[in-house]
Structure formats: structure tokens, C-alpha cells
Design a protein around this motif. Structure first.
Motif, PDB file in Angstrom:
ATOM      1  N   GLU A   1       0.819  -1.210   0.000  1.00  0.00           N
ATOM      2  CA  GLU A   1       0.000   0.000   0.000  1.00  0.00           C
ATOM      3  C   GLU A   1       0.857   1.267   0.000  1.00  0.00           C
ATOM      4  N   ARG A   2       2.182   1.113  -0.059  1.00  0.00           N
ATOM      5  CA  ARG A   2       3.065   2.273  -0.016  1.00  0.00           C
ATOM      6  C   ARG A   2       2.902   3.152  -1.243  1.00  0.00           C
ATOM      7  N   ARG A   3       3.131   4.445  -1.045  1.00  0.00           N
ATOM      8  CA  ARG A   3       3.039   5.433  -2.119  1.00  0.00           C
ATOM      9  C   ARG A   3       4.432   5.971  -2.426  1.00  0.00           C
ATOM     10  N   ILE A   4       4.589   6.499  -3.634  1.00  0.00           N
ATOM     11  CA  ILE A   4       5.868   7.081  -4.047  1.00  0.00           C
ATOM     12  C   ILE A   4       5.591   8.194  -5.047  1.00  0.00           C
ATOM     13  N   SER A   5       6.385   9.243  -4.995  1.00  0.00           N
ATOM     14  CA  SER A   5       6.226  10.324  -5.970  1.00  0.00           C
ATOM     15  C   SER A   5       6.886   9.921  -7.280  1.00  0.00           C
TER      16      SER A   5
ATOM     17  N   GLN B   1      -5.822   1.892 -12.029  1.00  0.00           N
ATOM     18  CA  GLN B   1      -6.586   2.457 -10.919  1.00  0.00           C
ATOM     19  C   GLN B   1      -5.895   2.091  -9.605  1.00  0.00           C
ATOM     20  N   GLY B   2      -6.043   2.943  -8.593  1.00  0.00           N
ATOM     21  CA  GLY B   2      -5.413   2.668  -7.315  1.00  0.00           C
ATOM     22  C   GLY B   2      -3.910   2.767  -7.387  1.00  0.00           C
ATOM     23  N   SER B   3      -3.406   3.620  -8.287  1.00  0.00           N
ATOM     24  CA  SER B   3      -1.964   3.741  -8.496  1.00  0.00           C
ATOM     25  C   SER B   3      -1.265   4.262  -7.250  1.00  0.00           C
ATOM     26  N   CYS B   4      -0.076   3.745  -6.998  1.00  0.00           N
ATOM     27  CA  CYS B   4       0.713   4.202  -5.860  1.00  0.00           C
ATOM     28  C   CYS B   4       1.524   5.464  -6.198  1.00  0.00           C
ATOM     29  N   ILE B   5       1.442   5.917  -7.449  1.00  0.00           N
ATOM     30  CA  ILE B   5       2.209   7.086  -7.874  1.00  0.00           C
ATOM     31  C   ILE B   5       1.475   8.362  -7.475  1.00  0.00           C
TER      32      ILE B   5
END
Length: 499
Positions: A435-439, A463-467
Motif C-alpha cells: 500500500e506504499r506510495r511514491i512520488s 486504478q489505485g496507483s501508488c504514484i
């Protein structure tokens, strides 16, 4: 008279054969049209990549017991294509439908309509998930009911396998086991002889052992971030269970609440009449308990879907079949019990027709029209594009592990890195790491650090992109993009990112 009976039997077998062939052809066409999606892909990837020991360490996060994974495992590890999982599911349901058509004590037109309705068709036959096993084992249990005491090990094995088919089958498996024990216990008490209990001891322990295995698989399920229990007060809980009990039938039939109340009332009345005449209410309690269990599970854990509700249709078929067998065991020939069982068959026909009509409704996401002409998932087309245009030596990054699993299942020679962690990841384990996000900027920096000398990487976005902070991504070259909405929200964009 014998010649006339033989002629009727031949005609009936011919009709059943035509229905069965129609079932195979119809579902074969639907299977060829069906685009596999992430729930099917995740099982395939887990079965392909994990050993049985690793599976049991992982399974509590997946929500389903081990049996379907173990069945899929040799097929996935053999190198066969991902589409094989659909064939496996259809084979299971073809066996189930054949047993029902030739062995169930129902009228032929009712069996034919039931088999060609969504009870047997598409949802369990062509969407390759573990629920087909619930159907198979309940039909086998109904067929083996007259030999339950004579073949107690086989009957116990079927109950144990039903426990491992899916969590929502636990109530049915448990209540059938209790019913089996109660019947023999009552007989032993009346005869003042323990022999009826002794004869089932070789088999009755198997479903209990299977349940303990289920507990071992899920005893730490609360560790999973995907597992949630609704915190409801007692009054709210009972109200939601009551509402959901009706909503289950509304969802299956597509009919309004008033129809569902009348339908449910009529079925319960006919069940009660039959149970009184047979002097055995065990089968009725199996059905009621299973229905309430699904309603409670829906409220407390999560809102269940149509696949879960269809399982109750097979509990209903089991109940009607067993009641008919009990009538035969007691050699009842009275008009009331015969008419009550006939009335239930008519209601089963009505249920099948309503489900078929609902399947053709525009409101149904998995409608027959969508199954034939719609797009369930674009994973297959995205995988074809990647295979044709991007080498397996290139760096491909996914923005959502679960969504990307559908694409990856078609590409056994490829590896996807998950952008959120920077690690090679295939199946969804529903962990906090996935579930981690990243720029977008940090993603580019990660690629430059870990792949020095690379001039480009590829991103599979969904969909549900972590970017997050996607301004730079929008300026990248789009190589592929899904052109229409899919039934499961699996639309993909493939970017080429210059470093």
C-alpha cells in the motif's frame, strides 16, 4: 409396461444428454469470451510461485482455504498457460452439472432450467475461483447421503473437503456433520445400541480435523491489513442481519423485497411441512444455518458478492435432495410430503428463471451481454502488447500489485517491480508494504540508482496507483492505454519513462 418404461427412460436420457451438451457448449463459448481478472490471476501466481509450505504461511492474507490453491498448483507449475485455470473450473462444474442432471431426484425440465441458469452457468463454471468446489462437494454429499453410514470414510472426506473449499461453506459442512451425528445418535438411543455411532466414527472425525486445519490457516488473520470486522452494537447487528437476509435474495433474483418475502415464506413453509412428515428437521436447519451464516458474515466481515450467494443455491439443492432421500428411506408415499417436495421444485424453477432474467439485466455488471460482448478485464490485451513491444530484459514497474497481477499472469517470463517498494513483486499479499506510495520524482531517482546506464523504464499504471505527484508522469510517452471501461475496473496505461 416395461417396454414403455424403457422408452421413457431412453427419451429422458436423450433429453439430459442434449441439455448437458448444451451446457458444455454454452459455457465453452462463455469461457472463450471471458477475460481473466485479478482474483483469478492472484491464485494462479501464488500457485505458480509458492511451495505448499509457503502457501500455508501466506494463505491467511488471501481469505480462502488451501484446497483450490493446491488443485491449481500442479497446473500452474507445469508451465501451462494462465487460461488453463478457466478450463479447470469448467471441468469441475461439468462434473457437478452431470451428477445433478443424472442423479438428482428432480423433474427433468427443472433440472434443465437450473443447469442453464446462473446457478450452474458462468459464475462458477467460467470465472475460475474456488466456489466451484462448494457446488461439487454439496452435490456429491447429496448423492452419497443414502450411503453415508455404509461409506462413512468417503462421506467424512467429502465434508472435510467442503470445509477447505471456502470459509462460507463452513456452516453447511458443520451442520451436515452435526446432522449426521445426531441421526446416528438418536438411532443408537432408540435401539439402546452404540453400533450406529460406532459405524460413523471412521468418518465423522474428518470434518473436525479439516476444521482444525482451517483454524490453523486463519488463526492470525487479524494481522492482515485487509481484514476488517464491523463493530456493531447488538441491536444494530440484528437489524443488519435481518436486512441482509432479504438483500441476499434480492441480489440473486433481482426482484423487489415483497417478492423475496413471499418466496422465502413459501419455501420455509414447504420445508417445515416436509420436515414434519419425515420427522427429521436436520436438513432444514442446515439450510437455515447456512443462510444466516452468510448474512452474518456479510455484515460482520465484509459485504459479500454474488458468488457467495450462489453457494446458498447449492445448499438449497442439497436440502431438497436429502429430504427426498429421507422420504424414500422411511418409505413415505403420502400425498402431502410428495406435494411439498414438488412445490419446492417449482420454487427452484422460479428461482432459476429469476436468476436468468437478472443475469440479462443491464444492472448486472457480469451480465450475459457483458460476458459475451463486454470487456471484463484488459489484462490479456495489455499483456499481449507488452509481449510484442517490450523485451523481458527491460525494467517494468507496476503501480498496483493486485491490478498488475492480471497482466503478469499472462507473462511467465517477465518480472515486475512494484514502484512502492522497489522490489520484484508478483501476487498481491495485501500487506501494508503493497500500500506504499511514491512520488514520480522518487520513482525516477530509484530507477537511476538501481539501474545505472538505463535510459528508460516502463510503468504499468492502473486504478489505485501508488504514484503520487504525477505531474512529470503526465508528460511521459504513452505506449498503450485501455480504450473502454472494464467490468472489474482493470484498465491499464503503459508509459515509457525517459531517465
Amino acid at each position: 409396461m416395461n417396454a414403455l418404461a424403457d422408452k421413457k427412460k431412453k427419451i429422458n436420457n436423450m433429453v439430459l444428454t442434449i441439455v448437458f451438451l448444451a451446457y458444455l457448449i454454452f459455457n465453452g463459448i462463455l469461457l472463450m469470451r471471458h477475460e481473466l481478472w485479478r482474483d483469478e490471476a492472484n491464485v494462479w501466481l501464488i500457485a505458480r510461485e509458492l511451495s505448499p509450505i509457503q502457501l500455508f504461511q501466506e494463505i491467511r492474507y488471501q481469505g480462502h482455504p488451501c484446497l483450490w490453491y493446491l488443485i491449481v498448483m500442479p497446473v500452474a507449475k507445469s508451465g501451462l498457460p494462465f487460461q488453463s485455470v478457466g478450463v479447470l473450473s469448467l471441468v469441475v462444474m461439468a462434473v457437478t452439472a452431470g451428477l445433478f442432471l443424472w442423479k438428482a431426484p428432480f423433474h427433468t425440465p427443472i433440472k434443465a432450467m437450473c443447469v442453464l441458469s446462473p446457478v450452474f452457468t458462468y459464475f462458477y463454471a467460467d470465472i475460475a475461483r474456488n466456489y466451484c468446489l462448494i457446488a461439487l462437494f454439496l452435490i456429491l454429499l447429496a448423492w452419497n447421503y443414502p450411503r453415508r453410514n455404509e461409506k462413512s470414510v468417503r462421506y467424512g472426506m467429502l465434508l472435510g473437503l467442503l470445509v477447505q473449499a471456502d470459509t462460507i461453506a463452513i456452516a453447511a459442512a458443520g451442520m451436515i456433520s452435526l446432522m449426521w451425528l445426531w441421526e446416528n445418535g438418536r438411532e443408537a438411543f432408540q435401539a439402546k445400541n452404540l453400533m450406529p455411532v460406532r459405524r460413523i466414527l471412521k468418518g465423522i472425525w474428518i470434518p473436525l480435523a479439516s476444521f482444525l486445519l482451517w483454524v490453523a490457516q486463519f488463526h492470525r488473520v487479524s494481522d492482515s491489513p485487509a481484514f476488517h470486522i464491523s463493530g456493531l452494537g447488538m441491536s444494530d447487528l440484528f437489524r443488519e442481519i435481518r436486512n441482509y437476509s432479504l438483500w441476499i435474495l434480492e441480489r440473486i433474483t433481482g426482484q423487489e423485497q415483497s417478492f423475496c418475502i413471499i418466496f422465502l415464506g413459501m419455501f420455509l413453509a414447504l420445508l417445515a411441512v416436509t420436515a414434519v412428515k419425515i420427522k427429521n428437521s436436520g436438513a432444514v436447519w442446515v439450510l437455515i444455518s447456512s443462510y444466516l451464516f452468510v448474512a452474518v458474515f456479510s455484515v460482520v466481515v465484509y459485504q459479500l458478492h454474488l458468488w457467495h450467494f450462489i453457494s446458498l443455491c447449492f445448499v438449497l439443492i442439497w436440502t431438497m435432495w436429502v429430504l427426498d432421500e429421507q422420504k424414500n428411506e422411511k418409505m413415505l408415499t403420502d400425498r402431502i410430503s410428495r406435494q411439498a417436495l414438488g412445490g419446492m421444485q417449482v420454487l427452484l424453477l422460479i428461482l432459476s428463471v429469476c436468476m436468468f432474467l437478472q443475469w440479462n439485466s443491464q444492472d448486472e455488471t457480469s451480465s450475459l451481454n457483458n460476458a459475451l460482448y463486454g470487456l471484463y478485464s484488459d489484462g490479456v490485451h495489455t499483456a499481449e502488447f507488452i509481449e510484442e513491444n517490450i523485451s523481458e530484459q527491460e525494467v517494468i514497474v507496476s503501480a498496483n500489485v493486485s491490478m498488475a497481477s492480471t497482466v503478469l499472469a499472462y507473462l511467465p517470463d517477465y518480472q515486475f517491480y512494484f514502484a512502492g517498494t522497489g522490489r520484484i513483486t508478483s501476487y498481491a499479499d495485501y500487506s501494508t508494504e503493497q500500500e506504499r506510495r511514491i512520488s514520480f520524482g522518487d520513482l525516477c531517482a530509484w530507477a537511476q540508482t538501481n539501474f545505472p546506464g538505463r535510459k528508460e523504464i516502463y510503468l504499468l499504471d492502473t486504478q489505485g496507483s501508488c504514484i503520487v505527484e504525477r505531474e512529470g508522469l503526465e508528460k511521459c510517452e504513452v505506449l498503450y492505454r485501455t480504450q473502454q471501461e472494464t467490468a472489474r475496473g482493470e484498465e491499464y496505461t503503459v508509459y515509457r519513462i525517459s531517465l
